[in-house]
Design a protein around this motif. Structure first.
Motif, PDB file in Angstrom:
ATOM      1  N   UNK A   1      29.160  22.700  43.856  1.00 54.99           N
ATOM      2  CA  UNK A   1      28.061  23.655  43.731  1.00 54.99           C
ATOM      3  C   UNK A   1      28.283  24.919  44.570  1.00 54.99           C
ATOM      4  N   UNK A   2      29.361  25.628  44.253  1.00 56.10           N
ATOM      5  CA  UNK A   2      29.544  26.965  44.809  1.00 56.10           C
ATOM      6  C   UNK A   2      30.111  27.869  43.721  1.00 56.10           C
ATOM      7  N   UNK A   3      29.978  29.157  43.916  1.00 52.04           N
ATOM      8  CA  UNK A   3      30.537  30.137  42.985  1.00 52.04           C
ATOM      9  C   UNK A   3      31.609  30.944  43.703  1.00 52.04           C
ATOM     10  N   UNK A   4      32.649  31.297  42.982  1.00 50.41           N
ATOM     11  CA  UNK A   4      33.733  32.114  43.532  1.00 50.41           C
ATOM     12  C   UNK A   4      33.419  33.574  43.229  1.00 50.41           C
ATOM     13  N   UNK A   5      33.432  34.398  44.253  1.00 52.55           N
ATOM     14  CA  UNK A   5      33.198  35.818  44.057  1.00 52.55           C
ATOM     15  C   UNK A   5      34.401  36.483  43.414  1.00 52.55           C
ATOM     16  N   UNK A   6      34.132  37.301  42.391  1.00 48.99           N
ATOM     17  CA  UNK A   6      35.178  38.101  41.747  1.00 48.99           C
ATOM     18  C   UNK A   6      34.921  39.554  42.139  1.00 48.99           C
ATOM     19  N   UNK A   7      35.744  40.076  43.024  1.00 52.79           N
ATOM     20  CA  UNK A   7      35.505  41.376  43.643  1.00 52.79           C
ATOM     21  C   UNK A   7      36.491  42.410  43.099  1.00 52.79           C
ATOM     22  N   UNK A   8      35.954  43.527  42.624  1.00 54.96           N
ATOM     23  CA  UNK A   8      36.806  44.542  42.011  1.00 54.96           C
ATOM     24  C   UNK A   8      37.768  45.178  43.000  1.00 54.96           C
ATOM     25  N   UNK A   9      38.989  45.350  42.533  1.00 59.29           N
ATOM     26  CA  UNK A   9      40.054  45.954  43.316  1.00 59.29           C
ATOM     27  C   UNK A   9      40.280  47.369  42.811  1.00 59.29           C
ATOM     28  N   UNK A  10      39.783  48.359  43.564  1.00 55.16           N
ATOM     29  CA  UNK A  10      39.986  49.764  43.188  1.00 55.16           C
ATOM     30  C   UNK A  10      41.282  50.313  43.761  1.00 55.16           C
ATOM     31  N   UNK A  11      41.679  49.802  44.920  1.00 58.23           N
ATOM     32  CA  UNK A  11      42.839  50.340  45.624  1.00 58.23           C
ATOM     33  C   UNK A  11      43.237  49.357  46.724  1.00 58.23           C
ATOM     34  N   UNK A  12      44.208  49.742  47.527  1.00 60.29           N
ATOM     35  CA  UNK A  12      44.697  48.852  48.570  1.00 60.29           C
ATOM     36  C   UNK A  12      43.624  48.564  49.626  1.00 60.29           C
ATOM     37  N   UNK A  13      42.798  49.546  49.929  1.00 59.04           N
ATOM     38  CA  UNK A  13      41.770  49.343  50.960  1.00 59.04           C
ATOM     39  C   UNK A  13      40.763  48.268  50.551  1.00 59.04           C
ATOM     40  N   UNK A  14      40.353  48.273  49.278  1.00 59.46           N
ATOM     41  CA  UNK A  14      39.397  47.249  48.858  1.00 59.46           C
ATOM     42  C   UNK A  14      40.057  45.880  48.826  1.00 59.46           C
ATOM     43  N   UNK A  15      41.331  45.833  48.497  1.00 62.21           N
ATOM     44  CA  UNK A  15      42.051  44.562  48.538  1.00 62.21           C
ATOM     45  C   UNK A  15      42.104  44.020  49.962  1.00 62.21           C
TER      46      UNK A  15
ATOM     47  N   UNK B   1      26.579  27.850  38.333  1.00 61.77           N
ATOM     48  CA  UNK B   1      27.417  29.018  38.030  1.00 61.77           C
ATOM     49  C   UNK B   1      28.659  28.942  38.909  1.00 61.77           C
ATOM     50  N   UNK B   2      29.844  29.209  38.321  1.00 62.52           N
ATOM     51  CA  UNK B   2      31.091  29.062  39.074  1.00 62.52           C
ATOM     52  C   UNK B   2      31.743  30.393  39.474  1.00 62.52           C
TER      53      UNK B   2
ATOM     54  N   UNK C   1      26.080  34.017  50.172  1.00 56.18           N
ATOM     55  CA  UNK C   1      25.106  33.691  49.126  1.00 56.18           C
ATOM     56  C   UNK C   1      25.695  32.772  48.067  1.00 56.18           C
ATOM     57  N   UNK C   2      27.003  32.873  47.841  1.00 54.35           N
ATOM     58  CA  UNK C   2      27.656  32.080  46.799  1.00 54.35           C
ATOM     59  C   UNK C   2      27.996  30.667  47.270  1.00 54.35           C
ATOM     60  N   UNK C   3      27.788  30.384  48.567  1.00 52.01           N
ATOM     61  CA  UNK C   3      28.067  29.057  49.137  1.00 52.01           C
ATOM     62  C   UNK C   3      29.549  28.702  49.071  1.00 52.01           C
ATOM     63  N   UNK C   4      30.433  29.707  49.083  1.00 58.65           N
ATOM     64  CA  UNK C   4      31.866  29.437  48.978  1.00 58.65           C
ATOM     65  C   UNK C   4      32.589  29.455  50.326  1.00 58.65           C
ATOM     66  N   UNK C   5      31.898  29.800  51.395  1.00 57.61           N
ATOM     67  CA  UNK C   5      32.536  29.809  52.716  1.00 57.61           C
ATOM     68  C   UNK C   5      33.026  28.413  53.072  1.00 57.61           C
ATOM     69  N   UNK C   6      34.252  28.346  53.593  1.00 59.90           N
ATOM     70  CA  UNK C   6      34.811  27.083  54.007  1.00 59.90           C
ATOM     71  C   UNK C   6      35.402  26.257  52.865  1.00 59.90           C
ATOM     72  N   UNK C   7      35.405  26.808  51.650  1.00 56.90           N
ATOM     73  CA  UNK C   7      35.854  26.037  50.488  1.00 56.90           C
ATOM     74  C   UNK C   7      37.296  26.339  50.077  1.00 56.90           C
TER      75      UNK C   7
END
Length: 303
Positions: free
Chosen positions: A26-40, A243-244, A294-300
């Motif tokens: 019961x956690x969701x993986x965040x999908x975070x947009x990569x605009x450039x090297x700094x956001x990565x 939700x995953x 919020x996604x409960x994915x810390x430590x996973x």
């Protein structure tokens, strides 16, 4: 450096195992947009600090600016540097051909979105294209995501209010979700329950009861696009429902631009802008960390 087919398949297998863990725990993986090297870097540092698995995603615009191979190499380099569990999602791929390029480049997650590129696409065209991508993805084991209709909004900071009377017309239905999943064989269904792309002046309102019905109707993964500007309690409820994957873009871009404009204004004589990017990275990292909580994915994570 290009990955071998065996390395790509091993990565995709780990990605599948991650989604199974997310479903089970019961956690969701965040999908975070990569605009450039700094956001990565911001996403990688947040993943390391919270010990969370993450996806970084690029859509067609980022692919054209950066290139598949460069994205793959950068992600692999930072994954090794920070010792984190991180995968790549090709977001809103506009055609079968574009999706296949992402699969061949070794991306573990592929989102085929014919209706986003062509709002007039028929149900048959969407199903046919999605099936073709699912078929090709078997070569590497990449997970395929799709939806049966156009999903509203755009990844920007909007000034207009949300017209929920119109948005509701594009909501997913349990029966429609079930029919589409069975017809295409996708791994992940992108649900529309009040989430829409971009950030708006009023908070988004998600129909959690509808999400529960969709969860019962389908057995595959569920993703939520347009996570920016959503009150946190909706994420927590959605994760409990099952939700995953949750996509975040505009909140990161706003933090990036607002912080960059501020530090540039405060340092008018500094032209080595790279020296000012630390604050920008920190601001984006803070956004990512807040979503992970919020996604409960810390430590996973399992690097």
């Amino acid at each position: 450096m290009s990955l071998t087919i065996d390395e790509i398949r091993a990565n995709c297998m780990r990605a599948r195992e991650l989604m199974a863990r997310a479903h089970r725990e019961k956690f969701a993986v965040g999908a975070f947009n990569l605009d450039n090297q700094e956001t990565l870097i911001a996403v990688a540092r947040a993943a390391q600090k919270t010990k969370s698995p993450v996806l970084v995603e690029v859509s067609q615009g980022e692919v054209e600016a950066l290139g598949h191979a460069n994205v793959r190499d950068m992600v692999d380099n930072y994954k090794r540097q920070y010792g984190i569990e991180m995968y790549i999602n090709l977001d809103h791929s506009p055609s079968v051909e574009a999706a296949i390029q992402g699969i061949n480049a070794g991306f573990e997650f592929i989102h085929i979105d014919v209706s986003q590129a062509n709002h007039a696409a028929t149900d048959e065209q969407i199903v046919e294209a999605t099936r073709a991508v699912v078929q090709h993805a078997r070569f590497t084991g990449a997970l395929v995501e799709s939806e049966p209709h156009y999903f509203g909004g755009s990844s920007n900071v909007h000034t207009e209010k949300i017209d929920y009377k119109e948005i509701r017309k594009t909501f997913s239905s349990p029966q429609g979700a079930s029919t589409f999943v069975q017809a295409t064989g996708i791994d992940t269904f992108a649900a529309a329950i009040g989430n829409l792309h971009g950030s708006y002046p009023t908070p988004k309102v998600l129909d959690i009861d509808l999400l529960k019905q969709i969860r019962v109707a389908i057995n595959c993964n569920i993703s939520l696009h347009g996570g920016s500007g959503t009150p946190g309690h909706y994420f927590q409820e959605a994760v409990k429902v099952g939700v995953q994957k949750i996509n975040i873009n505009s909140d990161m871009r706003k933090a990036y631009r607002d912080t960059l404009e501020r530090v540039l204004a405060e340092n008018k004589t500094e032209y080595a802008v790279v020296k000012l990017m630390g604050q920008v990275i920190n601001a984006v990292q803070a956004v990512v960390e807040s979503k992970i909580a919020l996604f409960n994915s810390a430590g996973k994570a399992k690097p």
